[in-house]
Write an enzyme that holds these catalytic residues in place. Structure first.
Site, PDB file in Angstrom:
ATOM      1  N   ASP A  43      66.701  19.189  40.728  1.00 49.17           N
ATOM      2  CA  ASP A  43      65.458  19.874  40.365  1.00 49.17           C
ATOM      3  C   ASP A  43      64.503  19.789  41.553  1.00 49.17           C
ATOM      4  O   ASP A  43      64.026  18.700  41.892  1.00 49.17           O
ATOM      5  CB  ASP A  43      64.845  19.236  39.119  1.00 49.17           C
ATOM      6  CG  ASP A  43      63.675  20.030  38.564  1.00 49.17           C
ATOM      7  OD1 ASP A  43      63.762  21.273  38.562  1.00 49.17           O
ATOM      8  OD2 ASP A  43      62.683  19.418  38.118  1.00 49.17           O
ATOM      9  N   GLU A  68      60.347  15.706  44.922  1.00 51.05           N
ATOM     10  CA  GLU A  68      58.912  15.989  44.828  1.00 51.05           C
ATOM     11  C   GLU A  68      58.220  15.538  46.108  1.00 51.05           C
ATOM     12  O   GLU A  68      58.505  14.449  46.620  1.00 51.05           O
ATOM     13  CB  GLU A  68      58.312  15.291  43.606  1.00 51.05           C
ATOM     14  CG  GLU A  68      56.807  15.382  43.472  1.00 51.05           C
ATOM     15  CD  GLU A  68      56.295  16.806  43.473  1.00 51.05           C
ATOM     16  OE1 GLU A  68      55.318  17.072  44.200  1.00 51.05           O
ATOM     17  OE2 GLU A  68      56.873  17.666  42.763  1.00 51.05           O
ATOM     18  N   ASN A  95      60.340  16.313  51.392  1.00 52.41           N
ATOM     19  CA  ASN A  95      60.074  17.732  51.570  1.00 52.41           C
ATOM     20  C   ASN A  95      61.418  18.445  51.474  1.00 52.41           C
ATOM     21  O   ASN A  95      62.262  18.305  52.360  1.00 52.41           O
ATOM     22  CB  ASN A  95      59.417  17.963  52.932  1.00 52.41           C
ATOM     23  CG  ASN A  95      59.093  19.421  53.209  1.00 52.41           C
ATOM     24  OD1 ASN A  95      59.509  20.310  52.477  1.00 52.41           O
ATOM     25  ND2 ASN A  95      58.350  19.657  54.276  1.00 52.41           N
ATOM     26  N   ASP A 121      54.649  26.045  43.750  1.00 53.00           N
ATOM     27  CA  ASP A 121      53.331  26.450  44.244  1.00 53.00           C
ATOM     28  C   ASP A 121      53.403  27.882  44.766  1.00 53.00           C
ATOM     29  O   ASP A 121      54.255  28.193  45.608  1.00 53.00           O
ATOM     30  CB  ASP A 121      52.877  25.536  45.382  1.00 53.00           C
ATOM     31  CG  ASP A 121      52.293  24.224  44.876  1.00 53.00           C
ATOM     32  OD1 ASP A 121      51.996  24.144  43.667  1.00 53.00           O
ATOM     33  OD2 ASP A 121      52.134  23.291  45.682  1.00 53.00           O
ATOM     34  N   LYS A 125      47.903  33.262  49.532  1.00 56.47           N
ATOM     35  CA  LYS A 125      47.549  33.966  50.766  1.00 56.47           C
ATOM     36  C   LYS A 125      48.792  34.274  51.604  1.00 56.47           C
ATOM     37  O   LYS A 125      49.677  33.433  51.756  1.00 56.47           O
ATOM     38  CB  LYS A 125      46.566  33.139  51.583  1.00 56.47           C
ATOM     39  CG  LYS A 125      45.223  32.921  50.891  1.00 56.47           C
ATOM     40  CD  LYS A 125      44.296  32.073  51.740  1.00 56.47           C
ATOM     41  CE  LYS A 125      42.966  31.846  51.023  1.00 56.47           C
ATOM     42  NZ  LYS A 125      42.046  30.989  51.824  1.00 56.47           N
ATOM     43  N   ASP A 157      55.546  31.756  36.452  1.00 57.06           N
ATOM     44  CA  ASP A 157      54.628  32.592  35.686  1.00 57.06           C
ATOM     45  C   ASP A 157      53.895  33.570  36.601  1.00 57.06           C
ATOM     46  O   ASP A 157      53.042  34.327  36.136  1.00 57.06           O
ATOM     47  CB  ASP A 157      53.632  31.744  34.892  1.00 57.06           C
ATOM     48  CG  ASP A 157      52.912  30.712  35.752  1.00 57.06           C
ATOM     49  OD1 ASP A 157      53.231  30.601  36.948  1.00 57.06           O
ATOM     50  OD2 ASP A 157      52.034  30.012  35.217  1.00 57.06           O
TER      51      ASP A 157
END
Length: 215
Positions: A43, A68, A95, A121, A125, A157
């Site tokens: 994950d 994470e 990372n 995330d 921009k 989403d």
């Protein structure tokens, strides 16, 4: 079991910042899992890790690894896992964009069978687009180590994020999209993320896709 304090962290972390450019070291899998030869579910961007925490309990014959970039969340998640005594679950601070190759190269062939990337995330921009987790290099790293027949489940989403993720997996010849429609109407996994549940409870859409490694 005592409750753990709720750790507050920054919502967004720049993966291109200097402190995140050192790749993770390979894991000693036999020390991480009690049954290291079980199939592995990876994950990417697991946040607080609640999704894989539940998955590890629902599917005890799988191993789960949550990656994470926010270290306090990883510390909290591993403490919670230890309290529950789960030996098929581990969280790693790293990372993903520079750590997949050293991590996955030490796995036995065919062990990695499922990857999830859920609600990453968005980095709205355009000038921040390189900070998004699903880059062509990450897709290739997954292609190199995911077993043939293994799957990648994507959801967001934000439609533009989901489209970009799908475009990048579709552009890699190792992957084929599963299903005929643009988006899956249902989550094929037995556990929903907190973000997924919240989004659906608001009556807002979730954009989902499944890819299979074919070669």
């Amino acid at each position: 079991m005592s409750a753990l304090p709720f750790v507050r962290v920054r919502q967004h972390v720049n993966p291109l910042a200097q402190k995140y450019l050192t790749p993770a070291n390979p894991l000693e899998w036999e020390k991480v899992y009690s049954s290291p030869h079980q199939p592995l579910h990876l994950d990417i961007g697991c946040a607080r890790g609640r999704f894989v925490l539940q998955m590890a309990q629902v599917e005890p014959r799988w191993n789960f690894l949550g990656l994470e970039i926010r270290e306090p969340l990883v510390i909290e998640a591993n403490q919670f896992r230890s309290q529950l005594g789960l030996s098929n679950l581990h969280y790693l601070y790293c990372n993903a964009n520079n750590s997949l190759q050293p991590l996955l190269s030490s796995l036995p062939t065919g062990i990695l069978q499922r990857v999830t990337i859920q609600f990453p995330d968005p980095w709205f921009k355009t000038r921040h687009a390189k900070r998004r987790v699903v880059q062509p290099e990450l897709v290739q790293d997954i292609a190199n180590y995911l077993a043939v027949g293994g799957v990648v489940f994507l959801q967001s989403d934000m439609e533009f994020v989901a489209v970009e993720m799908c475009d990048r997996f579709a552009a890699n010849p190792a992957f084929k999209k599963v299903g005929s429609g643009e988006w899956l109407s249902e989550n094929p996994l037995p556990v929903a993320t907190e973000r997924e549940t919240t989004t659906q409870n608001r009556g807002e859409p979730v954009y989902r896709a499944l890819f299979e490694r074919i070669s």
